[in-house]
Design an enzyme around this catalytic site. Sequence first.
Site, mmCIF file in Angstrom:
data_model
loop_
_atom_site.group_PDB
_atom_site.id
_atom_site.type_symbol
_atom_site.label_atom_id
_atom_site.label_comp_id
_atom_site.label_asym_id
_atom_site.label_seq_id
_atom_site.Cartn_x
_atom_site.Cartn_y
_atom_site.Cartn_z
ATOM 1 N N LYS A 1 0.807 -1.083 -0.007
ATOM 2 C CA LYS A 1 -0.157 -0.031 -0.173
ATOM 3 C C LYS A 1 0.955 1.174 -0.091
ATOM 4 C CE LYS A 1 -3.555 -0.022 2.942
ATOM 5 N NZ LYS A 1 -4.346 -0.254 4.118
ATOM 6 N N GLY B 1 -7.545 3.420 -3.401
ATOM 7 C CA GLY B 1 -7.023 2.100 -3.829
ATOM 8 C C GLY B 1 -6.104 2.419 -4.830
ATOM 9 N N HIS C 1 -14.653 -4.485 5.444
ATOM 10 C CA HIS C 1 -14.300 -3.180 5.604
ATOM 11 C C HIS C 1 -15.368 -2.735 6.389
ATOM 12 C CE1 HIS C 1 -12.526 0.800 3.698
ATOM 13 N NE2 HIS C 1 -13.584 1.148 4.887
ATOM 14 N N HIS D 1 -10.821 -2.048 -4.778
ATOM 15 C CA HIS D 1 -10.776 -1.185 -3.572
ATOM 16 C C HIS D 1 -11.757 0.098 -3.548
ATOM 17 C CE1 HIS D 1 -7.488 -3.770 -2.568
ATOM 18 N NE2 HIS D 1 -6.898 -3.567 -3.682
ATOM 19 N N ARG E 1 -12.070 13.846 7.241
ATOM 20 C CA ARG E 1 -13.173 14.614 6.396
ATOM 21 C C ARG E 1 -14.325 13.813 6.527
ATOM 22 N NH1 ARG E 1 -13.163 11.171 2.288
ATOM 23 N NH2 ARG E 1 -11.450 10.192 1.547
#
Length: 643
Positions: free
Chosen positions: A158, A165, A208, A234, A296
């Site tokens: 990542k 993603g 998730h 993703h 956010r």
Amino acid sequence: MFNKILIANRGEIACRVIETAQKMGVSCVAVYSDADAAAKHVQMADQAVHIGGAAPAESYLKGDVINQAALDTGAQAIHPGYGFLSENPDFVDAVEAAGLTFIGPSADAIRKMGLKDAAKVLMEQAGVPVVPGYHGDNQDPEHLAGAAETIGYPVLIKAVAGGGGKGMRLVERPEDFAAALDSARGEAKTAFGNDAVLVEKFVAKPRHIEVQVFGDGTRAVHLFERDCSLQRRHQKVIEEAPAPGMTLEMREAMGQAGVRAAEAIGYKGAGTVEFIVDASDGLRPDRFWFMEMNTRLQVEHPVTEAITGVDLVEWQLRVAAGESLPKQQEDLYIQGHAFEARLYAEDVPKGFLPATGTLTHLDFPANCRADSGVRAGDTISPWYDPMIAKVVLHGPTRSVALETLHRVLQTTKVAGTVTNLAFLGALTRHAGFASGDVDTGLIGRDLETLVQEPEPSVEAVVAAAMTALELVNVAPETGFSLWAPLHRAVQLFAEGETLDLDVQVDGPDRQIWQMGEDQVLAERTLDRWTLNGAPMPDVSVSGSTLTVFSDYGRSFDLIDPLDRDTSATGDTNAIEAPMPGLVKAVFATAGQAVQEGDRLAILEAMKMEHSLLAARDGVVAEVLVEEGTQVEAGAALVRLEEE
């Protein structure tokens, strides 16, 4: 409370913020690029300021210009929405240096959560569980490969500065690690200007699940969880709240972890703490780990609003204006179930390619919340995300909400561009999703089934043909020629196939249609047509294109018999741009031998990179573009020698 705020964003989130702010008596200033001069958010706002060119770097990413627009219009605060500058701590510093209020967290809080590796260390210190992995500074490929071996395959690479993603690769075997690392770094460098990566354990049955938090700079509360497991590459597709199968013990553990994360950085405003959950043995309090915090408002915040009755934008404005938290934890509770489906302009059969087009028709059923930044007549621009709307449903139970979502998607009407409506509808019918047995791999496993669009019904084709021949609103004398029934023929084109139809008009209220072996009886009673006894679907017309609002919308092109299709044979030697975009890289050279599947160029469009591959083995005859070229859809980029 503020008298006037500026929204440093566009599209549906700008419209969403304006709606709440104006209800609170707060005036709103919109900013817009060349491409958005007539956009919905511009027309909704009390004032609007032009800030630059169509490209985000020339407009929505120009913090100094946006700050000056706020000062010039007398705005007291800036709401960043999401995307663009919303998680840019330097922008927050500049806003505050200008004497304005940033409606969101401090620059310090954003910086602490901005780099995934540093954030994970901070979360470990705060007692938040973290996924096993390597988050160190040593970016040597051999060191990273060794870390992957230690963690144990499969692993996930990542980008440290990543999101959405980008810069993320799954590696299941040691021999694939080096290539995946190069690919992830290249994408991360392009997207974020930072090619550093981390390596984490890949969870076998991952879900998730994220926690909505809200802080006042000192204390924080959580507004429960959202499940965002239904993803493709993703990217979230359908989100829901609460998470199916959630237990009270698990909810309490995740909620408290989210609050600890927020309070550890003195968080102010709305934020989301994202967790990866191992659901291989159900939802257990010892099987969730911190992934990242989005500092956010989230795209999917409406599902939280639906189950809690809280307007998160209102809370943002109130806390930014100096108020304390509007509610305590014990005052918050869950009511019912909610889903959000992301409706995009994208060509699903072509691999979900983002699409453009002018929306000739856009209509949502009354029993849903549709957050949209576009209206009928607006153009989906190649410069920005191709989202049309977020369709949000709430019901007393999950099953009721899901059934309602299915019906709403069936009756949503979009014309002028291809969409993912049928794909979303197929997901609502997926047995695993319906039962709540979801994980992030669900779409990938069943993608072939989910993207299969059924053949258009003969009734849908007849509806298009009736409209094309103007046989819907017919006069009483229609249907007779020299006292005999009138016969007419028409040709339609859909998905590469020519459809031949013939109609016998027996009078103003009766028609017999023939398409191959199929026959359809069209009859009108009380100004309403039926086709083989079923109500005729509505049809939208734009030029020679007819969109029938059945089966999630089917488009047909009327063939003019006088036209000659000069492109029917096509050019199999050309590699063409599938959409308007910027040529990011060119790998082909004249005279080069290529094999089917070789990457010849990269096209950047709709905030994503698309690899253009050789369709067959051959030799490159000529390269027609160079890096940095802006091209239109259908433009030839590379041409192969004739076979």
